[in-house]
Each structure stands twice: as C-alpha cells, then as structure tokens.
Design a protein around this motif. Sequence first.
Motif, PDB file in Angstrom:
ATOM      1  N   TYR A  61       2.833  -1.207   4.884  1.00  0.00           N
ATOM      2  CA  TYR A  61       3.020  -2.078   3.718  1.00  0.00           C
ATOM      3  C   TYR A  61       1.687  -2.283   2.995  1.00  0.00           C
ATOM      4  O   TYR A  61       1.596  -2.084   1.781  1.00  0.00           O
ATOM      5  CB  TYR A  61       3.619  -3.420   4.152  1.00  0.00           C
ATOM      6  CG  TYR A  61       3.659  -4.415   3.029  1.00  0.00           C
ATOM      7  CD1 TYR A  61       4.704  -4.412   2.120  1.00  0.00           C
ATOM      8  CD2 TYR A  61       2.637  -5.347   2.853  1.00  0.00           C
ATOM      9  CE1 TYR A  61       4.741  -5.316   1.063  1.00  0.00           C
ATOM     10  CE2 TYR A  61       2.659  -6.247   1.808  1.00  0.00           C
ATOM     11  CZ  TYR A  61       3.704  -6.222   0.913  1.00  0.00           C
ATOM     12  OH  TYR A  61       3.730  -7.108  -0.137  1.00  0.00           O
ATOM     13  N   LYS A  96       3.061  -1.419  12.859  1.00  0.00           N
ATOM     14  CA  LYS A  96       2.963  -0.164  12.091  1.00  0.00           C
ATOM     15  C   LYS A  96       3.564  -0.335  10.693  1.00  0.00           C
ATOM     16  O   LYS A  96       3.010   0.148   9.706  1.00  0.00           O
ATOM     17  CB  LYS A  96       3.659   0.990  12.822  1.00  0.00           C
ATOM     18  CG  LYS A  96       2.868   1.535  13.975  1.00  0.00           C
ATOM     19  CD  LYS A  96       3.547   2.743  14.586  1.00  0.00           C
ATOM     20  CE  LYS A  96       2.717   3.290  15.732  1.00  0.00           C
ATOM     21  NZ  LYS A  96       3.315   4.474  16.315  1.00  0.00           N
ATOM     22  N   ARG A  97       4.704  -1.028  10.631  1.00  0.00           N
ATOM     23  CA  ARG A  97       5.345  -1.274   9.323  1.00  0.00           C
ATOM     24  C   ARG A  97       4.429  -2.083   8.418  1.00  0.00           C
ATOM     25  O   ARG A  97       4.285  -1.786   7.245  1.00  0.00           O
ATOM     26  CB  ARG A  97       6.684  -1.996   9.493  1.00  0.00           C
ATOM     27  CG  ARG A  97       7.858  -1.086   9.729  1.00  0.00           C
ATOM     28  CD  ARG A  97       9.196  -1.803   9.856  1.00  0.00           C
ATOM     29  NE  ARG A  97       9.350  -3.083   9.211  1.00  0.00           N
ATOM     30  CZ  ARG A  97       9.802  -3.254   7.953  1.00  0.00           C
ATOM     31  NH1 ARG A  97      10.118  -2.231   7.211  1.00  0.00           N
ATOM     32  NH2 ARG A  97       9.946  -4.469   7.461  1.00  0.00           N
ATOM     33  N   PHE A 136      10.491  -1.926   1.218  1.00  0.00           N
ATOM     34  CA  PHE A 136      10.238  -3.013   2.165  1.00  0.00           C
ATOM     35  C   PHE A 136      11.030  -4.283   1.844  1.00  0.00           C
ATOM     36  O   PHE A 136      11.158  -5.150   2.688  1.00  0.00           O
ATOM     37  CB  PHE A 136       8.740  -3.365   2.187  1.00  0.00           C
ATOM     38  CG  PHE A 136       7.910  -2.380   2.940  1.00  0.00           C
ATOM     39  CD1 PHE A 136       7.583  -2.609   4.262  1.00  0.00           C
ATOM     40  CD2 PHE A 136       7.456  -1.218   2.333  1.00  0.00           C
ATOM     41  CE1 PHE A 136       6.812  -1.707   4.973  1.00  0.00           C
ATOM     42  CE2 PHE A 136       6.683  -0.308   3.025  1.00  0.00           C
ATOM     43  CZ  PHE A 136       6.361  -0.548   4.346  1.00  0.00           C
ATOM     44  N   GLU A 142       6.759  -3.452  14.221  1.00  0.00           N
ATOM     45  CA  GLU A 142       6.376  -4.272  13.062  1.00  0.00           C
ATOM     46  C   GLU A 142       4.915  -4.099  12.677  1.00  0.00           C
ATOM     47  O   GLU A 142       4.570  -4.119  11.498  1.00  0.00           O
ATOM     48  CB  GLU A 142       6.693  -5.751  13.312  1.00  0.00           C
ATOM     49  CG  GLU A 142       8.155  -6.080  13.220  1.00  0.00           C
ATOM     50  CD  GLU A 142       8.788  -5.721  11.882  1.00  0.00           C
ATOM     51  OE1 GLU A 142       8.167  -5.899  10.821  1.00  0.00           O
ATOM     52  OE2 GLU A 142       9.933  -5.252  11.898  1.00  0.00           O
ATOM     53  N   GLU A 192       7.388   3.305  -2.571  1.00  0.00           N
ATOM     54  CA  GLU A 192       7.348   2.963  -1.149  1.00  0.00           C
ATOM     55  C   GLU A 192       7.399   1.456  -0.933  1.00  0.00           C
ATOM     56  O   GLU A 192       8.048   0.990   0.000  1.00  0.00           O
ATOM     57  CB  GLU A 192       6.115   3.575  -0.479  1.00  0.00           C
ATOM     58  CG  GLU A 192       6.145   5.081  -0.384  1.00  0.00           C
ATOM     59  CD  GLU A 192       7.334   5.610   0.429  1.00  0.00           C
ATOM     60  OE1 GLU A 192       7.730   4.969   1.425  1.00  0.00           O
ATOM     61  OE2 GLU A 192       7.873   6.673   0.076  1.00  0.00           O
ATOM     62  N   MET A 239      10.271   2.099  14.325  1.00  0.00           N
ATOM     63  CA  MET A 239       8.871   1.809  14.093  1.00  0.00           C
ATOM     64  C   MET A 239       8.627   0.322  14.394  1.00  0.00           C
ATOM     65  O   MET A 239       9.413  -0.527  13.976  1.00  0.00           O
ATOM     66  CB  MET A 239       8.527   2.137  12.628  1.00  0.00           C
ATOM     67  CG  MET A 239       7.143   1.759  12.237  1.00  0.00           C
ATOM     68  SD  MET A 239       6.716   2.076  10.498  1.00  0.00           S
ATOM     69  CE  MET A 239       7.360   3.680  10.176  1.00  0.00           C
ATOM     70  N   GLY A 296      15.280  -6.433   8.634  1.00  0.00           N
ATOM     71  CA  GLY A 296      14.231  -5.450   8.400  1.00  0.00           C
ATOM     72  C   GLY A 296      13.674  -5.420   6.988  1.00  0.00           C
ATOM     73  O   GLY A 296      12.833  -4.584   6.682  1.00  0.00           O
ATOM     74  N   LYS A 297      14.124  -6.320   6.120  1.00  0.00           N
ATOM     75  CA  LYS A 297      13.659  -6.347   4.724  1.00  0.00           C
ATOM     76  C   LYS A 297      13.008  -7.700   4.425  1.00  0.00           C
ATOM     77  O   LYS A 297      13.430  -8.740   4.940  1.00  0.00           O
ATOM     78  CB  LYS A 297      14.824  -6.130   3.748  1.00  0.00           C
ATOM     79  CG  LYS A 297      15.551  -4.813   3.920  1.00  0.00           C
ATOM     80  CD  LYS A 297      14.747  -3.688   3.340  1.00  0.00           C
ATOM     81  CE  LYS A 297      15.539  -2.376   3.417  1.00  0.00           C
ATOM     82  NZ  LYS A 297      14.871  -1.311   2.724  1.00  0.00           N
TER      83      LYS A 297
END
Length: 124
Positions: free
Chosen positions: A10, A5-6, A25, A3, A21, A1, A95-96
């Motif tokens: 978020y 879209k992420r 993140f 960034e 959810e 996915m 990614g976090k």
Amino acid sequence: MNERKRMNLYWKYVAEQNADELLKFFHEKGVIRWHCTNEQFTVPEFIKANCEYPGKWNGAMERMEQNGDQIITVAHIWSSEVSFHVVSFFQVEQGKILQLDEYWGDDSEIPEWRRNMRLGMPIL
C-alpha cells in the motif's frame, strides 16, 4: 498475503502514485480523513489527491500494529524537497479499507527556542 506485506505494498503504491493499484485496497464505500487539514474524501477523491500531487516521491512503512480489523501504520514519505511522517488508522472490512484516518506531519528542524534549551537528542 499477510497484512504487513499488504501494508508495505500500500505505502509503495502511495509513493509511486499508482492509482490503479491503490484503488484495489479500498472498499467502494471507503472514507478517508486527513485530520490535520480537516478534509474528508471519497475513494476516487483520495486517489486523485494522492496521485496528482506534484513531484516524484519515495516512501516506506516504518511501523505497523494490528488489532483485529484495525491497522495502524507509521510511514515516511519524501521527495528531494520535502519529507513527511504520517500516522494512519485503517479500518478494514473483508480485506478492504473502509475507513482511513490520517495525520500528516512535515519533518522539520528543531525549533530554535528548544535548541537553545539543549534538551533531548536526535532520534537514531
């Protein structure tokens, strides 16, 4: 996915106050700072503060910029009673979210003194 879209997801989860959810993140050692109120949170504290805030919320990301592991977003968060814009600086590692610095501002009317000066125009 990607960034964008992420980050849209978020902000969707922030507005929904979806603790499960949102937690996905963050890096376990994440730090969150709300500079306008001089507060710093651990991830669990941030999740609690966000998800137990009273009321039903809506939200949308309006802008995103990325430079390597740094992501900057501008989001609009609102309810039937109040509205905010927030500028957020995300430092991402593997990614976090490792660090999040946010600046929340209340949306309000133009102050009377400035209205009387007849300066500017509404943003469309």
